[in-house]
Design a protein around this motif. Sequence first.
Motif, PDB file in Angstrom:
ATOM      1  N   HIS A  71      17.321 -21.904 -16.239  1.00 51.69           N
ATOM      2  CA  HIS A  71      15.967 -21.378 -16.364  1.00 51.69           C
ATOM      3  C   HIS A  71      16.007 -19.885 -16.101  1.00 51.69           C
ATOM      4  N   LYS A  72      14.870 -19.225 -16.278  1.00 53.44           N
ATOM      5  CA  LYS A  72      14.850 -17.766 -16.241  1.00 53.44           C
ATOM      6  C   LYS A  72      15.192 -17.194 -14.880  1.00 53.44           C
ATOM      7  N   ALA A  73      15.072 -17.991 -13.810  1.00 54.58           N
ATOM      8  CA  ALA A  73      15.383 -17.491 -12.479  1.00 54.58           C
ATOM      9  C   ALA A  73      16.796 -17.849 -12.042  1.00 54.58           C
ATOM     10  N   ASP A  74      17.567 -18.488 -12.909  1.00 53.35           N
ATOM     11  CA  ASP A  74      18.908 -18.904 -12.531  1.00 53.35           C
ATOM     12  C   ASP A  74      19.746 -17.689 -12.150  1.00 53.35           C
ATOM     13  N   THR A  75      20.470 -17.808 -11.058  1.00 52.47           N
ATOM     14  CA  THR A  75      21.252 -16.679 -10.551  1.00 52.47           C
ATOM     15  C   THR A  75      22.393 -16.300 -11.487  1.00 52.47           C
ATOM     16  N   VAL A  76      22.841 -17.242 -12.319  1.00 52.54           N
ATOM     17  CA  VAL A  76      23.935 -16.930 -13.248  1.00 52.54           C
ATOM     18  C   VAL A  76      23.551 -15.774 -14.162  1.00 52.54           C
ATOM     19  N   ARG A  77      22.330 -15.782 -14.653  1.00 50.96           N
ATOM     20  CA  ARG A  77      21.872 -14.725 -15.565  1.00 50.96           C
ATOM     21  C   ARG A  77      21.894 -13.364 -14.882  1.00 50.96           C
ATOM     22  N   LYS A  78      21.517 -13.328 -13.612  1.00 50.80           N
ATOM     23  CA  LYS A  78      21.465 -12.060 -12.893  1.00 50.80           C
ATOM     24  C   LYS A  78      22.854 -11.546 -12.528  1.00 50.80           C
ATOM     25  N   LEU A  79      23.815 -12.451 -12.390  1.00 52.49           N
ATOM     26  CA  LEU A  79      25.133 -12.066 -11.889  1.00 52.49           C
ATOM     27  C   LEU A  79      26.182 -11.906 -12.985  1.00 52.49           C
ATOM     28  N   ILE A  80      25.804 -12.118 -14.235  1.00 58.96           N
ATOM     29  CA  ILE A  80      26.785 -12.024 -15.323  1.00 58.96           C
ATOM     30  C   ILE A  80      27.512 -10.677 -15.350  1.00 58.96           C
ATOM     31  N   PRO A  81      26.827  -9.532 -15.201  1.00 57.23           N
ATOM     32  CA  PRO A  81      27.576  -8.257 -15.186  1.00 57.23           C
ATOM     33  C   PRO A  81      28.617  -8.188 -14.075  1.00 57.23           C
ATOM     34  N   MET A  82      28.281  -8.725 -12.904  1.00 63.73           N
ATOM     35  CA  MET A  82      29.241  -8.733 -11.806  1.00 63.73           C
ATOM     36  C   MET A  82      30.396  -9.688 -12.083  1.00 63.73           C
ATOM     37  N   PHE A  83      30.122 -10.797 -12.775  1.00 68.43           N
ATOM     38  CA  PHE A  83      31.185 -11.723 -13.133  1.00 68.43           C
ATOM     39  C   PHE A  83      32.229 -11.024 -14.010  1.00 68.43           C
ATOM     40  N   ILE A  84      31.730 -10.263 -14.968  1.00 66.10           N
ATOM     41  CA  ILE A  84      32.642  -9.559 -15.885  1.00 66.10           C
ATOM     42  C   ILE A  84      33.455  -8.516 -15.123  1.00 66.10           C
ATOM     43  N   TYR A 129      30.001 -16.192  -7.000  1.00 65.96           N
ATOM     44  CA  TYR A 129      28.796 -16.865  -7.476  1.00 65.96           C
ATOM     45  C   TYR A 129      28.117 -17.643  -6.350  1.00 65.96           C
ATOM     46  N   VAL A 130      28.906 -18.363  -5.559  1.00 66.92           N
ATOM     47  CA  VAL A 130      28.342 -19.167  -4.475  1.00 66.92           C
ATOM     48  C   VAL A 130      27.705 -18.270  -3.415  1.00 66.92           C
ATOM     49  N   LEU A 131      28.437 -17.258  -2.975  1.00 63.96           N
ATOM     50  CA  LEU A 131      27.945 -16.411  -1.890  1.00 63.96           C
ATOM     51  C   LEU A 131      26.754 -15.561  -2.329  1.00 63.96           C
ATOM     52  N   ALA A 132      26.879 -14.941  -3.495  1.00 61.35           N
ATOM     53  CA  ALA A 132      25.797 -14.073  -3.970  1.00 61.35           C
ATOM     54  C   ALA A 132      24.554 -14.869  -4.335  1.00 61.35           C
ATOM     55  N   SER A 133      24.727 -16.080  -4.841  1.00 61.47           N
ATOM     56  CA  SER A 133      23.567 -16.895  -5.213  1.00 61.47           C
ATOM     57  C   SER A 133      22.735 -17.251  -3.989  1.00 61.47           C
ATOM     58  N   LEU A 134      23.394 -17.554  -2.889  1.00 65.76           N
ATOM     59  CA  LEU A 134      22.660 -17.855  -1.663  1.00 65.76           C
ATOM     60  C   LEU A 134      21.831 -16.656  -1.217  1.00 65.76           C
ATOM     61  N   GLU A 135      22.400 -15.470  -1.326  1.00 67.17           N
ATOM     62  CA  GLU A 135      21.665 -14.263  -0.938  1.00 67.17           C
ATOM     63  C   GLU A 135      20.500 -14.002  -1.890  1.00 67.17           C
ATOM     64  N   VAL A 165      32.693 -17.052   9.523  1.00 62.19           N
ATOM     65  CA  VAL A 165      31.657 -16.110   9.947  1.00 62.19           C
ATOM     66  C   VAL A 165      30.628 -15.908   8.842  1.00 62.19           C
ATOM     67  N   ILE A 166      31.099 -15.711   7.621  1.00 66.48           N
ATOM     68  CA  ILE A 166      30.165 -15.449   6.524  1.00 66.48           C
ATOM     69  C   ILE A 166      29.325 -16.685   6.203  1.00 66.48           C
ATOM     70  N   SER A 167      29.884 -17.866   6.409  1.00 66.84           N
ATOM     71  CA  SER A 167      29.095 -19.080   6.190  1.00 66.84           C
ATOM     72  C   SER A 167      27.956 -19.180   7.201  1.00 66.84           C
ATOM     73  N   LEU A 168      28.218 -18.820   8.451  1.00 67.66           N
ATOM     74  CA  LEU A 168      27.158 -18.832   9.462  1.00 67.66           C
ATOM     75  C   LEU A 168      26.068 -17.820   9.130  1.00 67.66           C
ATOM     76  N   LEU A 169      26.479 -16.636   8.682  1.00 68.20           N
ATOM     77  CA  LEU A 169      25.498 -15.608   8.332  1.00 68.20           C
ATOM     78  C   LEU A 169      24.602 -16.060   7.182  1.00 68.20           C
ATOM     79  N   LEU A 170      25.206 -16.660   6.166  1.00 74.25           N
ATOM     80  CA  LEU A 170      24.425 -17.080   5.006  1.00 74.25           C
ATOM     81  C   LEU A 170      23.520 -18.264   5.335  1.00 74.25           C
TER      82      LEU A 170
END
Length: 289
Positions: free
Chosen positions: A17-30, A249-255, A68-73
């Motif tokens: 859907h339009k809010a899916d994090t994949v769409r927002k993160l595609i430039p970073m994936f590349i 993708y996992v870490l950035a999507s949570l944020e 540590v990063i899992s606790l923060l997220l």
Amino acid sequence: MIDYNPKAWFTFIFRFHKADTVRKLIPMFIALSAYSALIAFLELELLHLSPNSDLKQVTLVHSLLGFVISLLLVFRTNSAYDRWWEGRKLWGSLVNNSRNLALKLNAILPASNTASREYFRMMIGNYPFSLKNHLRNKYIPEEFQQAERMQLQPEKHVPNQIAAQIMVHVHELYRQGQISGEQLLSLNPELLSFTDICGACERIKNTPIPFSYSIFIKKFIFFFVMTLPIGYVFTLHYLIIPVVVFVFYVLASLELIAEEIEDPFGFDANDLPTDTISGNIRKHVAEIL
């Protein structure tokens, strides 16, 4: 807000859907794919580093920092959801208090006083629309019933103006003897609750997560992901490319999800359905009065 069947979880895997994090993160994936490929090429093909290289010890650091990063997220996501859920409870209170005020007025006002009944039906129904748009920094007079009668000033606090007019009309009925002192006291909690709910919603909207904390999490995720290929390339070789992309993708999507729901009064797909709630309040108040 997106309506969905929580039991049909398998279909969510293939749904975008339009809010899916994949769409927002595609430039970073590349960018991360190119970066990981470059690191792998340098270490494996150009520098011919051995698996026993000191760079492999970076994996030990990631093992420690991963916890540590899992606790923060987790803390970040929970704090954002608490704000979303508090906003939903506040709007639920607005629904109940609007109904209760309409029920009390319906019992107090004589059937012959059609002018006051019509006035309260209009004003109580207009209040949630004013609050909804106020939290979105908008003013839409077309959503108000008989807006010309209210004489609102858009540059000022619109919900306060409507709440004040309701309060003035109630006290005018008291001075005319149509409402007794005991009845006025019984109406007072619902009248005051409008401003209390508005102030609590403003607190959620205008107090985001502290800037330093938000920046720290983003920097932590960035450096954690950027150093992944350095040590794990000896184990995964060129498979490090999809692994790094997936971890990011996992870490950035949570944020990103936390950022979206920490202000639940806007137009995002996961924000509260304040338009629907406002319409229901107007409908139910009209049925009562």
